[in-house]
Design an enzyme around this catalytic site. Sequence first.
Site, PDB file in Angstrom:
ATOM      1  N   ALA A  56      32.589  46.503  34.023  1.00 20.71           N
ATOM      2  CA  ALA A  56      32.949  46.389  35.432  1.00 20.71           C
ATOM      3  C   ALA A  56      34.406  46.781  35.773  1.00 20.71           C
ATOM      4  O   ALA A  56      34.632  47.642  36.630  1.00 20.71           O
ATOM      5  CB  ALA A  56      32.625  44.983  35.913  1.00 20.71           C
ATOM      6  N   ASP A 249      29.503  41.405  35.772  1.00 22.93           N
ATOM      7  CA  ASP A 249      29.591  42.626  36.588  1.00 22.93           C
ATOM      8  C   ASP A 249      29.718  42.308  38.069  1.00 22.93           C
ATOM      9  O   ASP A 249      30.229  43.105  38.841  1.00 22.93           O
ATOM     10  CB  ASP A 249      28.370  43.509  36.341  1.00 22.93           C
ATOM     11  CG  ASP A 249      28.428  44.054  34.929  1.00 22.93           C
ATOM     12  OD1 ASP A 249      27.988  43.326  34.010  1.00 22.93           O
ATOM     13  OD2 ASP A 249      28.968  45.158  34.751  1.00 22.93           O
TER      14      ASP A 249
HETATM   15  O1  MRU Z   1      26.116  48.554  31.518  1.00 20.10           O
HETATM   16  P1  MRU Z   1      27.527  48.221  31.127  1.00 20.10           P
HETATM   17  O2  MRU Z   1      27.847  48.552  29.716  1.00 20.10           O
HETATM   18  O3  MRU Z   1      28.532  48.768  32.114  1.00 20.10           O
HETATM   19  O4  MRU Z   1      27.553  46.633  31.256  1.00 20.10           O
HETATM   20  C1  MRU Z   1      28.727  45.951  30.927  1.00 20.10           C
HETATM   21  C2  MRU Z   1      28.584  44.487  30.983  1.00 20.10           C
HETATM   22  O5  MRU Z   1      27.531  43.952  31.327  1.00 20.10           O
HETATM   23  C3  MRU Z   1      29.801  43.666  30.697  1.00 20.10           C
HETATM   24  O6  MRU Z   1      29.439  42.452  30.103  1.00 20.10           O
HETATM   25  C4  MRU Z   1      30.491  43.374  32.036  1.00 20.10           C
HETATM   26  O7  MRU Z   1      30.808  44.556  32.690  1.00 20.10           O
HETATM   27  C5  MRU Z   1      31.692  42.574  31.874  1.00 20.10           C
HETATM   28  S1  MRU Z   1      32.994  43.627  31.396  1.00 20.10           S
HETATM   29  C6  MRU Z   1      34.431  43.005  31.188  1.00 20.10           C
END
Ligand code: MRU
Length: 365
Positions: A56, A249
């Site tokens: 995120a 996210d």
């Molecule tokens: O699909 P992604 O790899 O973008 O998903 C990322 C996540 O779900 C993380 O746990 C979330 O973004 C937290 S990041 C600090």
Amino acid sequence: MNINGKHYHTIWVKENNPETIQIIDQRSLPFEFKIKNLKTIENTFQAIKEMWVRGAPLIGVTAAYGMYLGLSGLSENGNLKNQIIDFAKYLESSRPTAVNLKFAIDMVLEKISGTEFLKEKIELAFKTANQLKVNEIENCRLIGENGFPLIEKISKAKKGETVNILTHCNAGWLACVDYGTATAPIYLAHEKGIKIHVWVDETRPRNQGARLTAYELGQQGVPHTVITDNTGGLLMQKDLVDMVIVGSDRTSANGDVANKIGTYLKALAAHDNNIPFYVALPLSTIDWSINDGIKEIPIEQRDHNEVKYVEGWNKNKITKVRIMPENSSVANYGFDITPAKYVTALITEKGICGANKPDIEKLRK
Ligand code: MRU
């Protein structure tokens, strides 16, 4: 954080070339280390959508640079106002769940609204993207400081025995710019000499845990073990997990947490076993406009091939193999929602707070 002893951020402006933004291409990790150049808004869109960058906070910072690159490609002619609105909509459509994307784009829109002139808008967009990057680094550093006492307390209660922490997906520095969210307290505890060990959920279908979290923990020398996504419950029953820390996210104003698919099941297992379940996030991940995360947070559905095939390293290259019948149907939901009632607390840059509306609202001030 470090890769082979050299300090990196996940995104930066190319030296002596402010028209080029550089990123670590996360599709190749942990097998190959590649850097990609982003020179246009289209490059940026592609990098976010196809997950060259992901996580995120990093999606947000990349989108802010995307707005800058889009503006840099414009000429004075044409309807500037409409073009800017189109850029914002275009980038926002790249991935739907992480609210940091909208947060970052809105921040750029607000800053550039102060002038009519394209040249000044470009400069302001560049400054804003750089500032957001600095802010997100500092947010993660503070999340580390605020989350550290939680680990320290367990370590003291265990009389210095190893603290076992379970995490899901990659909420590490690769998902941010530096430090990470869920990993920031872990890195700080490790640095301060507290004995820790991290259980890393592999996180199908893209395996961000096995590929990215294991890689970055290994690079920083943090003891860890990769487990299949269904192992956490058993480990909790056997007293092998002291706490869970995950990222988010998008977290609604009432504390419901959207995070990588599978997070909710870990929260249920943690609840059943009386294990604290923490969510580490910067305030840029809170969606103040949503009060019911389960009903209102949009859930990304991704390409079926991510489920149908598994990617790995074979004969010196990244290779895909099909793991199911060719014609079976597939569903690929990217995220799930953990209801606030299963979240022990949120760890933010402003401190630790309950996952409920009054406590979250206090952080805003
Ligand atoms: O699909 P992604 O790899 O973008 O998903 C990322 C996540 O779900 C993380 O746990 C979330 O973004 C937290 S990041 C600090």
